[in-house]
Scaffold this motif. Structure first.
Motif, PDB file in Angstrom:
ATOM      1  N   UNK A  46     -35.562  62.683 -72.225  1.00 35.76           N
ATOM      2  CA  UNK A  46     -36.375  63.845 -71.887  1.00 35.76           C
ATOM      3  C   UNK A  46     -35.579  65.142 -72.023  1.00 35.76           C
ATOM      4  N   UNK A  47     -36.215  66.149 -72.615  1.00 35.44           N
ATOM      5  CA  UNK A  47     -35.661  67.508 -72.636  1.00 35.44           C
ATOM      6  C   UNK A  47     -35.867  68.130 -71.261  1.00 35.44           C
ATOM      7  N   UNK A  48     -35.320  69.323 -71.049  1.00 38.23           N
ATOM      8  CA  UNK A  48     -35.429  69.977 -69.741  1.00 38.23           C
ATOM      9  C   UNK A  48     -36.868  70.257 -69.330  1.00 38.23           C
ATOM     10  N   UNK A  61     -39.269  68.195 -69.720  1.00 41.11           N
ATOM     11  CA  UNK A  61     -39.906  66.922 -69.413  1.00 41.11           C
ATOM     12  C   UNK A  61     -40.478  66.190 -70.595  1.00 41.11           C
ATOM     13  N   UNK A  62     -40.576  66.854 -71.742  1.00 46.75           N
ATOM     14  CA  UNK A  62     -41.104  66.198 -72.926  1.00 46.75           C
ATOM     15  C   UNK A  62     -40.051  65.302 -73.567  1.00 46.75           C
ATOM     16  N   UNK A  63     -40.523  64.284 -74.255  1.00 46.05           N
ATOM     17  CA  UNK A  63     -39.638  63.306 -74.882  1.00 46.05           C
ATOM     18  C   UNK A  63     -39.196  63.791 -76.256  1.00 46.05           C
ATOM     19  N   UNK A  64     -37.904  63.675 -76.518  1.00 48.14           N
ATOM     20  CA  UNK A  64     -37.353  63.906 -77.850  1.00 48.14           C
ATOM     21  C   UNK A  64     -36.665  62.615 -78.257  1.00 48.14           C
ATOM     22  N   UNK A  65     -36.949  62.123 -79.449  1.00 50.57           N
ATOM     23  CA  UNK A  65     -36.442  60.805 -79.831  1.00 50.57           C
ATOM     24  C   UNK A  65     -36.189  60.718 -81.326  1.00 50.57           C
ATOM     25  N   UNK A  66     -35.421  59.705 -81.698  1.00 53.31           N
ATOM     26  CA  UNK A  66     -35.241  59.347 -83.101  1.00 53.31           C
ATOM     27  C   UNK A  66     -36.100  58.118 -83.368  1.00 53.31           C
ATOM     28  N   UNK A  67     -36.964  58.217 -84.369  1.00 48.64           N
ATOM     29  CA  UNK A  67     -37.793  57.091 -84.766  1.00 48.64           C
ATOM     30  C   UNK A  67     -37.041  56.262 -85.793  1.00 48.64           C
ATOM     31  N   UNK A 102     -32.141  63.585 -70.679  1.00 46.54           N
ATOM     32  CA  UNK A 102     -32.074  62.726 -69.487  1.00 46.54           C
ATOM     33  C   UNK A 102     -32.977  61.513 -69.694  1.00 46.54           C
ATOM     34  N   UNK A 103     -32.852  60.537 -68.813  1.00 45.12           N
ATOM     35  CA  UNK A 103     -33.725  59.354 -68.837  1.00 45.12           C
ATOM     36  C   UNK A 103     -33.717  58.685 -70.211  1.00 45.12           C
TER      37      UNK A 103
END
Length: 212
Positions: free
Chosen positions: A196-198, A200-206, A175-176
């Protein structure tokens, strides 16, 4: 005598997790296009700090880790577009950036381990964050639908695009959605595509990009 209780407030630090973790300055060199993340022009100072150490992905919170591992398997070292260059994509988890809404750009800049100021340029002031949607119908996390029309059709590009599409499908569950980038005052800069994962932490591709 009065009993006085001293309360210690512990603020959780913003942390970035990744496979094969390094210092922020080393990651900058690995990610950069033959250089580190730099202002450019006459300035070749690494924008990232040597005293910030990223952490092992396996130590990230469980829920974010689960989706990060799926993304990492799908991305599988794909080469990502970086405007005037390219770079290998890396999946990261960032904790303690709040629990909903797009994460503050200040939190992401801190997670990357960037310096406050380089040669008079305040890096946070040059950071930008934009809402994105990684639904499959909008292209991919790093290519717009229009961009896809111009991708070469050789086998290497097809393989990279297949990996990017598979990763984007997983990212649609976040989300977000957002893209963190920097102004054109910075020639070589990191880019984060995430959400954001469920938990609330951010998961991203750098990724990164080069603008000259």
């Amino acid at each position: 005598y009065r009993n006085i209780k001293l309360l210690r407030v512990i603020t959780a630090s913003i942390t970035m997790y990744m496979e094969n973790p390094t210092s922020a300055s080393t990651l900058s060199k690995i990610s950069g296009s033959g250089t580190s993340w730099i202002l450019g022009g006459s300035s070749c100072i690494n924008l990232a700090r040597a005293d910030v150490m990223h952490q092992e992905l396996d130590e990230a919170p469980e829920e974010a880790l689960m989706i990060a591992e799926r993304m990492s398997l799908a991305l599988e070292g794909a080469v990502l577009p970086a405007s005037e260059s390219d770079t290998v994509g890396r999946v990261v988890v960032v904790t303690n950036t709040g629990t909903n809404g797009m994460p503050p750009k200040s939190s992401l800049v801190e997670a990357l381990g960037l310096k406050t100021e380089v040669d008079g340029v305040v890096l946070l002031a040059e950071a930008t964050i934009e809402h994105k949607s990684f639904a499959a119908s909008t292209g991919t996390f790093c290519y717009s639908e229009d961009d896809l029309d111009f991708i070469d059709s050789d086998d290497g590009d097809k393989t990279n695009l297949s990996k990017i599409r598979a990763t984007t499908e997983i990212m649609a569950n976040l989300t977000d959605h957002f893209e963190l980038n920097f102004s054109n005052r910075i020639v070589c800069a990191p880019v984060l595509y995430g959400g954001r994962a469920n938990d609330g932490n951010v998961v991203a591709v750098l990724s990164m990009r080069v603008w000259t």
